[in-house]
Design a protein around this motif. Structure first.
Motif, PDB file in Angstrom:
ATOM      1  N   TYR A 106     -11.582  -2.386 -10.374  1.00  0.00           N
ATOM      2  CA  TYR A 106     -10.971  -1.413 -11.285  1.00  0.00           C
ATOM      3  C   TYR A 106     -11.557  -0.039 -10.973  1.00  0.00           C
ATOM      4  O   TYR A 106     -12.719   0.086 -10.604  1.00  0.00           O
ATOM      5  CB  TYR A 106     -11.276  -1.800 -12.737  1.00  0.00           C
ATOM      6  N   LEU A 107     -10.732   1.001 -11.123  1.00  0.00           N
ATOM      7  CA  LEU A 107     -11.278   2.349 -10.990  1.00  0.00           C
ATOM      8  C   LEU A 107     -10.457   3.329 -11.826  1.00  0.00           C
ATOM      9  O   LEU A 107      -9.300   3.071 -12.166  1.00  0.00           O
ATOM     10  CB  LEU A 107     -11.352   2.797  -9.529  1.00  0.00           C
ATOM     11  N   GLU A 108     -11.083   4.465 -12.145  1.00  0.00           N
ATOM     12  CA  GLU A 108     -10.427   5.523 -12.896  1.00  0.00           C
ATOM     13  C   GLU A 108     -11.079   6.855 -12.549  1.00  0.00           C
ATOM     14  O   GLU A 108     -12.233   6.911 -12.117  1.00  0.00           O
ATOM     15  CB  GLU A 108     -10.544   5.272 -14.401  1.00  0.00           C
ATOM     16  N   GLU A 109     -10.316   7.930 -12.705  1.00  0.00           N
ATOM     17  CA  GLU A 109     -10.878   9.258 -12.502  1.00  0.00           C
ATOM     18  C   GLU A 109     -11.732   9.640 -13.705  1.00  0.00           C
ATOM     19  O   GLU A 109     -11.385   9.349 -14.840  1.00  0.00           O
ATOM     20  CB  GLU A 109      -9.763  10.290 -12.309  1.00  0.00           C
TER      21      GLU A 109
ATOM     22  N   GLU B  52      -1.681  -6.881  -1.579  1.00  0.00           N
ATOM     23  CA  GLU B  52      -0.374  -6.867  -2.235  1.00  0.00           C
ATOM     24  C   GLU B  52      -0.421  -6.170  -3.598  1.00  0.00           C
ATOM     25  O   GLU B  52       0.495  -5.454  -3.974  1.00  0.00           O
ATOM     26  CB  GLU B  52       0.151  -8.297  -2.401  1.00  0.00           C
ATOM     27  N   ALA B  53      -1.497  -6.416  -4.351  1.00  0.00           N
ATOM     28  CA  ALA B  53      -1.578  -5.876  -5.713  1.00  0.00           C
ATOM     29  C   ALA B  53      -2.431  -4.605  -5.791  1.00  0.00           C
ATOM     30  O   ALA B  53      -2.802  -4.166  -6.882  1.00  0.00           O
ATOM     31  CB  ALA B  53      -2.160  -6.932  -6.655  1.00  0.00           C
ATOM     32  N   LYS B  54      -2.753  -4.007  -4.644  1.00  0.00           N
ATOM     33  CA  LYS B  54      -3.656  -2.861  -4.620  1.00  0.00           C
ATOM     34  C   LYS B  54      -2.939  -1.526  -4.416  1.00  0.00           C
ATOM     35  O   LYS B  54      -3.595  -0.504  -4.205  1.00  0.00           O
ATOM     36  CB  LYS B  54      -4.692  -3.044  -3.500  1.00  0.00           C
ATOM     37  N   GLY B  55      -1.611  -1.512  -4.464  1.00  0.00           N
ATOM     38  CA  GLY B  55      -0.867  -0.288  -4.192  1.00  0.00           C
ATOM     39  C   GLY B  55      -1.244   0.862  -5.106  1.00  0.00           C
ATOM     40  O   GLY B  55      -1.511   1.981  -4.651  1.00  0.00           O
ATOM     41  N   GLU B  56      -1.283   0.613  -6.422  1.00  0.00           N
ATOM     42  CA  GLU B  56      -1.621   1.669  -7.369  1.00  0.00           C
ATOM     43  C   GLU B  56      -3.057   2.145  -7.183  1.00  0.00           C
ATOM     44  O   GLU B  56      -3.365   3.324  -7.334  1.00  0.00           O
ATOM     45  CB  GLU B  56      -1.412   1.179  -8.805  1.00  0.00           C
ATOM     46  N   LEU B  57      -3.934   1.210  -6.838  1.00  0.00           N
ATOM     47  CA  LEU B  57      -5.334   1.566  -6.616  1.00  0.00           C
ATOM     48  C   LEU B  57      -5.453   2.506  -5.412  1.00  0.00           C
ATOM     49  O   LEU B  57      -6.186   3.502  -5.462  1.00  0.00           O
ATOM     50  CB  LEU B  57      -6.150   0.291  -6.398  1.00  0.00           C
TER      51      LEU B  57
ATOM     52  N   LEU C  88       0.809  -1.213   0.000  1.00  0.00           N
ATOM     53  CA  LEU C  88       0.000   0.000   0.000  1.00  0.00           C
ATOM     54  C   LEU C  88       0.841   1.260   0.000  1.00  0.00           C
ATOM     55  O   LEU C  88       0.481   2.254  -0.604  1.00  0.00           O
ATOM     56  CB  LEU C  88      -0.923   0.014   1.224  1.00  0.00           C
ATOM     57  N   PHE C  89       1.952   1.237   0.712  1.00  0.00           N
ATOM     58  CA  PHE C  89       2.778   2.427   0.846  1.00  0.00           C
ATOM     59  C   PHE C  89       4.164   2.167   0.278  1.00  0.00           C
ATOM     60  O   PHE C  89       4.722   1.085   0.442  1.00  0.00           O
ATOM     61  CB  PHE C  89       2.911   2.843   2.317  1.00  0.00           C
TER      62      PHE C  89
ATOM     63  N   ARG D  41      -3.156   4.507  -4.266  1.00  0.00           N
ATOM     64  CA  ARG D  41      -2.587   5.807  -4.614  1.00  0.00           C
ATOM     65  C   ARG D  41      -3.562   6.609  -5.474  1.00  0.00           C
ATOM     66  O   ARG D  41      -3.655   7.833  -5.344  1.00  0.00           O
ATOM     67  CB  ARG D  41      -1.236   5.611  -5.306  1.00  0.00           C
ATOM     68  N   ALA D  42      -4.292   5.930  -6.361  1.00  0.00           N
ATOM     69  CA  ALA D  42      -5.284   6.616  -7.190  1.00  0.00           C
ATOM     70  C   ALA D  42      -6.430   7.155  -6.327  1.00  0.00           C
ATOM     71  O   ALA D  42      -6.918   8.272  -6.549  1.00  0.00           O
ATOM     72  CB  ALA D  42      -5.833   5.658  -8.249  1.00  0.00           C
ATOM     73  N   ILE D  43      -6.861   6.377  -5.330  1.00  0.00           N
ATOM     74  CA  ILE D  43      -7.922   6.830  -4.431  1.00  0.00           C
ATOM     75  C   ILE D  43      -7.463   8.038  -3.627  1.00  0.00           C
ATOM     76  O   ILE D  43      -8.187   9.034  -3.499  1.00  0.00           O
ATOM     77  CB  ILE D  43      -8.354   5.687  -3.491  1.00  0.00           C
ATOM     78  N   ASN D  44      -6.250   7.961  -3.082  1.00  0.00           N
ATOM     79  CA  ASN D  44      -5.724   9.081  -2.293  1.00  0.00           C
ATOM     80  C   ASN D  44      -5.605  10.352  -3.131  1.00  0.00           C
ATOM     81  O   ASN D  44      -5.882  11.457  -2.655  1.00  0.00           O
ATOM     82  CB  ASN D  44      -4.356   8.719  -1.704  1.00  0.00           C
ATOM     83  N   GLN D  45      -5.208  10.189  -4.394  1.00  0.00           N
ATOM     84  CA  GLN D  45      -5.095  11.339  -5.284  1.00  0.00           C
ATOM     85  C   GLN D  45      -6.464  11.948  -5.555  1.00  0.00           C
ATOM     86  O   GLN D  45      -6.632  13.179  -5.577  1.00  0.00           O
ATOM     87  CB  GLN D  45      -4.429  10.903  -6.603  1.00  0.00           C
TER      88      GLN D  45
END
Length: 298
Positions: A178-181, A108-113, A67-68, A115-119
């Motif tokens: 999956y998610l996107e802005e 484990e595989a959710k790090g980018e997700l 995650l971090f 970061r996208a949520i935090n952004q």
């Protein structure tokens, strides 16, 4: 002049000057404000409690694998900021310090997700996501306004306003496929408060609030007596090493599961609806065991 160039008030300029000075950056006035070319920042000082709090934070971050982006030498950087005598004391303590509580789901595989949520939370951007609905056992598509991330009972949750449901909802992050802005902005409601939203929820299950009381026996009574399960709880001592536990809660299923974990050492006193729920689950367990015994006899 600085106020005009930066597009801020003069008062803000003076506030920023004061922050720089308080940080140990020497500023002098000679035909305008200037920063001394060569200077050394003030040493960062920590008390023992402050340093230990940071160390606990580092260890918790290490537990949130994936995650971090926590650098391997983060702990070393922290230790290097401490005076030697305090550093030696912390080093001695941290060798015997371990934080075992981590996430229950696999992130484990959710790090980018994450970061996208935090952004999106930072920039107030609406998200479009594909989400697995556990209640409906199907993938659903949602557009949500992300308010905040919450870590509770081993899981990460996204608190967000759901356009489809036209209400604030909790989304377990490990169930987001999956998610996107979307590029669209939203305005965070000024009156929103997470604790008010959750109310008397038991765990993360929300619903209509109700009061309940339970008599605990034996080891369960001793365990419940020393544990804070909910802000609303009250304990009444009885003769014979029993106690009566009262509290307010939301979510009948959550309370039922919690009570069943104590087996025969918990007796629901009220309400009748909770009694019936525990009874149904207990009968279902008994029937399953009886069925297994009959099958083994065959």
């Amino acid at each position: 002049e600085l106020s005009r160039i930066c597009g801020v008030s003069e008062r803000q300029c003076f506030r920023d000057l004061r922050v720089l000075q308080d940080s140990g950056i020497p500023i002098y006035h000679d035909q305008g404000y200037r920063v001394m070319e060569r200077f050394r920042l003030k040493d960062i000082s920590f008390t023992l409690d402050e340093a230990l709090a940071l160390l606990y934070g580092v260890k918790l971050a290490e537990r949130q694998r994936g995650l971090f982006r926590v650098p391997a030498n983060l702990k070393h950087k922290l230790m290097s900021l401490l005076p030697k005598n305090l550093g030696d004391e912390i080093e001695n303590i941290q060798e015997r310090l371990e934080v075992s509580h981590g996430q229950t789901a696999d992130y484990e595989a959710k790090g980018e997700l994450f970061r996208a949520i935090n952004q999106a939370i930072k920039n107030n951007r609406i998200l479009r996501m594909k989400y697995y609905s556990f209640a409906r056992d199907e993938l659903t598509f949602r557009e949500v306004e992300p308010y905040q991330l919450v870590f509770s009972e081993g899981f990460w949750y996204l608190v967000a306003y759901c356009h489809q449901r036209e209400a604030v909802r909790l989304f377990r992050v490990d169930r987001i496929e999956y998610l996107e802005e979307t590029g669209a902005f939203f305005e965070l409601p000024s009156g929103f408060n997470y604790e008010d939203y959750m109310g008397s929820a038991w765990g993360m299950e929300r619903g209509e609030e109700f009061g309940f009381s339970v008599r605990f026996y034996g080891d369960a009574a001793r365990f419940v007596r020393e544990t804070k399960f909910h802000p609303s709880q009250e304990i009444i001592e009885e003769d014979g090493r029993t106690i009566i536990f009262t509290a307010k809660a939301c979510g009948l299923k959550a309370i039922t599961r919690w009570l069943l974990s104590f087996g025969g050492e918990a007796e629901v006193l009220e309400p009748e609806e909770l009694k019936a729920s525990v009874r149904r689950q207990a009968m279902s367990i008994l029937e399953r065991f009886n069925s297994d015994e009959k099958d083994s006899e065959k």
